[in-house]
Write a protein that holds these residues in place. Sequence first.
Motif, mmCIF file in Angstrom:
data_model
loop_
_atom_site.group_PDB
_atom_site.id
_atom_site.type_symbol
_atom_site.label_atom_id
_atom_site.label_comp_id
_atom_site.label_asym_id
_atom_site.label_seq_id
_atom_site.Cartn_x
_atom_site.Cartn_y
_atom_site.Cartn_z
ATOM 1 N N SER A 235 6.104 6.242 1.594
ATOM 2 C CA SER A 235 5.910 4.763 1.960
ATOM 3 C C SER A 235 5.243 4.008 1.230
ATOM 4 O O SER A 235 4.947 4.121 0.473
ATOM 5 N N LEU A 236 6.085 3.045 0.733
ATOM 6 C CA LEU A 236 5.393 1.747 0.306
ATOM 7 C C LEU A 236 5.622 0.624 2.010
ATOM 8 O O LEU A 236 6.711 0.260 2.269
ATOM 9 N N TYR A 237 3.601 0.165 2.301
ATOM 10 C CA TYR A 237 3.974 -0.118 3.041
ATOM 11 C C TYR A 237 3.621 -0.976 2.850
ATOM 12 O O TYR A 237 2.733 -1.259 1.406
ATOM 13 N N ILE A 238 4.247 -2.646 3.154
ATOM 14 C CA ILE A 238 4.051 -4.005 3.394
ATOM 15 C C ILE A 238 2.554 -5.100 3.905
ATOM 16 O O ILE A 238 3.432 -4.849 5.683
ATOM 17 N N ASP A 239 1.556 -4.660 3.498
ATOM 18 C CA ASP A 239 0.289 -4.956 3.861
ATOM 19 C C ASP A 239 0.770 -6.094 4.592
ATOM 20 O O ASP A 239 -0.032 -6.732 5.839
ATOM 21 N N VAL B 276 1.104 -0.749 0.260
ATOM 22 C CA VAL B 276 -0.507 -0.887 0.056
ATOM 23 C C VAL B 276 0.948 1.283 0.110
ATOM 24 O O VAL B 276 2.107 1.508 0.796
ATOM 25 N N PHE B 277 0.511 1.758 -0.861
ATOM 26 C CA PHE B 277 1.407 3.689 -0.832
ATOM 27 C C PHE B 277 1.037 4.348 0.631
ATOM 28 O O PHE B 277 -0.616 4.212 0.492
ATOM 29 N N GLN B 278 1.893 4.364 0.592
ATOM 30 C CA GLN B 278 1.385 5.804 1.742
ATOM 31 C C GLN B 278 1.898 7.191 1.602
ATOM 32 O O GLN B 278 2.844 6.842 1.629
ATOM 33 N N GLN B 279 1.277 8.005 1.678
ATOM 34 C CA GLN B 279 1.768 9.769 2.002
ATOM 35 C C GLN B 279 0.801 10.701 2.763
ATOM 36 O O GLN B 279 0.030 10.639 2.604
ATOM 37 N N HIS B 280 1.345 11.454 4.022
ATOM 38 C CA HIS B 280 0.626 11.957 4.133
ATOM 39 C C HIS B 280 0.967 13.698 4.406
ATOM 40 O O HIS B 280 1.700 14.200 4.184
ATOM 41 N N ILE B 281 0.743 14.666 3.307
ATOM 42 C CA ILE B 281 0.252 15.607 1.930
ATOM 43 C C ILE B 281 0.011 16.747 3.347
ATOM 44 O O ILE B 281 -0.812 16.805 3.340
ATOM 45 N N ASP B 282 0.613 17.392 3.571
ATOM 46 C CA ASP B 282 0.588 18.490 4.753
ATOM 47 C C ASP B 282 0.140 18.744 5.999
ATOM 48 O O ASP B 282 -1.004 19.365 6.295
#
Length: 156
Positions: free
Chosen positions: A88-92, A73-79
């Motif tokens: 980040s690439l999260y390995i679920d 899962v791609f994860q990114q917290h913009i602003d």
Amino acid sequence: MEIRRAQEKDMDGISSLLCQVLAVHHSGRPDLFKGNTKKYTDEELRELIHDDNRPIFVGVDAQGIVLGYAFCVFQQHIDDNILTDIKSLYIDDLCVDEKRRGQHIGKELYDFVLDYARKQECYNVTLNVWACNESARRFYESCGLSEQKIGMEKVL
């Protein structure tokens, strides 16, 4: 072994491995995990296979049999107020068929995911591992992962 994006034709093999993963978690934490089921319905799995923000990779043999998978899962917290904008690439979930473990399939899948994350300009690859799954923890440590955060609980 070939590693590639999962396709609908891989669903039976993936489903079988999902059951294996759940059995490990149910055995370690039956208070949290149900037995005799799997994480995703067939329809949910079909949708995930086509979701570019949640890529699934499979390792298959010459006959197309699924030997292992990595759900990402791609994860990114913009602003965000406190987090930086890193991607980040999260390995679920990462699983190798229990009959094929010890053949470095998991390491090959993990290395493939790392290379994919680099190509996608990710800052890091992250994952969670259940404390009751000692073999998975040892595997990830052998791949060079280190603790980022620790989840704790008090069961009431």
